[in-house]
Design a protein around this motif. Structure first.
Motif: not given
Length: 197
Positions: A133-138, A174-177
């Motif tokens: 999911r993280l890769q998809e969002i990035k 959608y920057a990550t923590v």
């Protein structure tokens, strides 16, 4: 309402632990009637004496910390950490000697009570699903917007602005923590533990 569960020290509380804690609080509420009055111990000499005692102790400690240069200086120099370590040592000595009573720890222990806990276990697939999911969002997010929001955050830090609007904008982009914390770390650095011995 907080539910202090008996297995929280090990993992996410189990259903049994949550239910036990909830039932205790329901007994206090419905059978004893504690919430039926605003202050169930109001007027108690004991509670008032304790309140006065702790207020004096807290004010004295705050004055001591201020005299040493303030809380930040005390943390940076390890004063607070040393005091916590000393207090923990003194409490442990009192527990070991029996001077301080902890039910189930140094008094009223029953060896037969020891049993295996039904500890919550995370589904091993969760990590891989979250990574995907993280890769998809990035991949799908607007990279330029992310960069702009992180640059604005960095500028806000330098200019000593309230950072919350900048952080919220970075989240909306959608920057990550990790990216947000990394930006903060670039300017502020990292806290380093102080040796207390």
């Amino acid at each position: 309402m907080n539910l202090p569960c008996f297995d929280e020290a090990y993992a996410i509380p189990s259903d049994e632990a949550i239910r036990t804690s909830l039932r205790i609080q329901q007994i206090i509420a419905y059978e004893i009637g504690i919430p039926d009055v605003v202050d169930p111990l109001g007027g108690s000499y004991y509670v008032e004496a304790l309140t006065d005692f702790f207020e004096k102790e807290i004010v004295a400690e705050m004055e001591r910390i201020n005299a040493l240069g303030g809380i930040l200086k005390c943390v940076e120099e390890g004063t607070i950490q040393r005091q916590l370590a000393d207090q923990a040592y003194e409490v442990q000595k009192k527990l070991d000697s029996g001077e301080m009573v902890k039910v189930g720890v140094n008094r009223f222990r029953i060896d037969e009570e020891e049993r295996d806990l039904d500890v919550f276990e995370v589904d091993p697939q969760v990590l891989s699903r979250q990574s995907e999911r993280l890769q998809e969002i990035k991949t799908e997010r607007d990279k330029a917007r992310v960069e702009r929001s992180l640059s604005a955050l960095k500028q806000g830090i330098v200019e000593q602005h309230n950072l919350m609007p900048y952080i919220l904008e970075a989240v909306k982009a959608y920057a990550t923590v990790g990216e947000i914390v990394g930006t903060l770390r670039e300017i502020y650095g990292e806290a380093q533990p102080v040796s207390i011995f």
